[in-house]
Write an enzyme that holds these catalytic residues in place. Structure first.
Site, PDB file in Angstrom:
ATOM      1  N   ARG A  59     -62.396 -36.312 -24.167  1.00  0.00           N
ATOM      2  CA  ARG A  59     -63.842 -36.095 -24.084  1.00  0.00           C
ATOM      3  C   ARG A  59     -64.429 -36.403 -25.454  1.00  0.00           C
ATOM      4  O   ARG A  59     -64.220 -35.676 -26.417  1.00  0.00           O
ATOM      5  CB  ARG A  59     -64.104 -34.643 -23.691  1.00  0.00           C
ATOM      6  CG  ARG A  59     -65.576 -34.263 -23.536  1.00  0.00           C
ATOM      7  CD  ARG A  59     -65.692 -32.845 -23.002  1.00  0.00           C
ATOM      8  NE  ARG A  59     -67.065 -32.417 -22.811  1.00  0.00           N
ATOM      9  CZ  ARG A  59     -67.798 -31.839 -23.757  1.00  0.00           C
ATOM     10  NH1 ARG A  59     -67.293 -31.596 -24.942  1.00  0.00           N
ATOM     11  NH2 ARG A  59     -69.047 -31.486 -23.505  1.00  0.00           N
ATOM     12  N   LYS A 117     -69.668 -26.143 -26.139  1.00  0.00           N
ATOM     13  CA  LYS A 117     -70.723 -26.927 -25.463  1.00  0.00           C
ATOM     14  C   LYS A 117     -72.004 -26.113 -25.499  1.00  0.00           C
ATOM     15  O   LYS A 117     -72.087 -25.047 -24.894  1.00  0.00           O
ATOM     16  CB  LYS A 117     -70.289 -27.223 -24.029  1.00  0.00           C
ATOM     17  CG  LYS A 117     -71.248 -28.116 -23.247  1.00  0.00           C
ATOM     18  CD  LYS A 117     -70.629 -28.461 -21.886  1.00  0.00           C
ATOM     19  CE  LYS A 117     -71.643 -28.890 -20.851  1.00  0.00           C
ATOM     20  NZ  LYS A 117     -72.159 -30.237 -21.027  1.00  0.00           N
ATOM     21  N   SER A 121     -67.992 -31.893 -12.676  1.00  0.00           N
ATOM     22  CA  SER A 121     -68.445 -30.612 -13.212  1.00  0.00           C
ATOM     23  C   SER A 121     -69.464 -30.008 -12.255  1.00  0.00           C
ATOM     24  O   SER A 121     -70.360 -30.701 -11.779  1.00  0.00           O
ATOM     25  CB  SER A 121     -69.143 -30.806 -14.564  1.00  0.00           C
ATOM     26  OG  SER A 121     -68.248 -31.358 -15.496  1.00  0.00           O
TER      27      SER A 121
HETATM   28  N1  TZP Z   1     -67.956 -27.759 -20.008  1.00  0.00           N
HETATM   29  C1  TZP Z   1     -68.346 -26.537 -19.688  1.00  0.00           C
HETATM   30  S1  TZP Z   1     -67.939 -25.432 -20.879  1.00  0.00           S
HETATM   31  C2  TZP Z   1     -67.214 -26.623 -21.844  1.00  0.00           C
HETATM   32  C3  TZP Z   1     -67.325 -27.844 -21.202  1.00  0.00           C
HETATM   33  C4  TZP Z   1     -66.837 -29.118 -21.710  1.00  0.00           C
HETATM   34  C5  TZP Z   1     -66.596 -26.352 -23.176  1.00  0.00           C
HETATM   35  C6  TZP Z   1     -65.276 -25.656 -23.064  1.00  0.00           C
HETATM   36  O1  TZP Z   1     -64.736 -25.466 -24.350  1.00  0.00           O
HETATM   37  P1  TZP Z   1     -64.010 -24.124 -24.805  1.00  0.00           P
HETATM   38  O2  TZP Z   1     -63.788 -24.293 -26.280  1.00  0.00           O
HETATM   39  O3  TZP Z   1     -62.711 -24.040 -24.068  1.00  0.00           O
HETATM   40  O4  TZP Z   1     -64.949 -22.996 -24.497  1.00  0.00           O
END
Ligand code: TZP
Ligand code: MG
Length: 218
Positions: free
Chosen positions: A49, A147, A118
């Site tokens: 990503r 995010k 998603s």
């Molecule tokens: N999509 C929803 S939450 C997220 C993404 C890409 C981030 C998840 O990262 P982390 O560090 O595991 O909370």
């Protein structure tokens, strides 16, 4: 038949340990070492990503991560970029609600590849399922700093998604050692993790710890 040639065992089973990458989460450690350590620790899927990377660099990085995934027999998924997924022949793509429509993505990438979508509501998840998604990335389930433009899905909605969607539902967002057991007990088919693995000094050991909890919930 539904999934074509891809072996879905590692996505469908609760052994599924899905690493999503973010170089910033590595806190200065070598990106490829972190990913390889997670694979050594038992990650079964890696999603590359990269939100702001030039195409050439993204392509080179995708080739290297694909090679690592092959070495450890893990699936390799590319986020957002169908062109890069096709260029490196990844196992699939992961796209969001504002990306290419699923049916168009499917037409471009073919039936032998994984499409992950998603979703943050039952409605989004159901539509994705009906349009031929192979799995749902359900998130954010917990508070995350990785995010910024995301909200947390309510417990009721999480239960509605898990209870009514028939393709694998993988939880993402703020999943850590403290809450992973809770989301698996709710019935998530797997967990996608960025920071709690990549932030760690020992990505291999951290992944092993997650795998142990995932297996205990199988
Ligand atoms: N999509 C929803 S939450 C997220 C993404 C890409 C981030 C998840 O990262 P982390 O560090 O595991 O909370
Ligand atoms: Mg996207």
């Amino acid at each position: 038949e539904k999934y074509g040639k891809i072996n879905f065992q590692c996505i469908e089973s609760k052994y599924s340990m899905y690493l999503v990458t973010d170089e910033k989460a590595c806190l200065g450690k070598d990106f490829y070492c972190c990913v390889e350590d997670a694979l050594k620790g038992g990650a079964k899927v890696v999603q590359l990503r990269e939100k702001e990377m030039d195409t050439g660099r993204f392509y080179e990085r995708a080739l290297r991560i694909k090679g690592l995934c092959e070495k450890y027999n893990a699936l390799f998924i590319v986020n957002d970029r169908i062109d890069i997924a096709l260029a490196v022949d990844s196992d699939g793509i992961h796209i969001g609600q504002s990306d290419m429509p699923i049916e168009i993505a499917r037409r471009l990438i073919g039936h032998n590849k994984i499409i992950g979508i998603s979703a943050k509501s039952y409605e989004e998840a159901k539509i994705a399922q009906d349009k031929g998604a192979d799995y749902i990335g359900m998130g954010a389930v917990y508070n995350t700093i990785t995010k910024s433009d995301t909200s947390i899905i309510s417990d009721e909605e999480v239960e509605k998604i898990i209870g009514n969607v028939h393709i694998p539902v993988l939880a993402i967002g703020g999943i850590n050692m403290e809450n992973v057991d809770k989301i698996l007990k709710k019935g998530a088919d797997g967990v996608c993790i960025i920071s709690d693995i990549l932030n760690n000094d020992d990505c291999k050991m951290r992944t092993e710890e997650f795998v142990k909890i995932i297996k205990a919930n199988y």
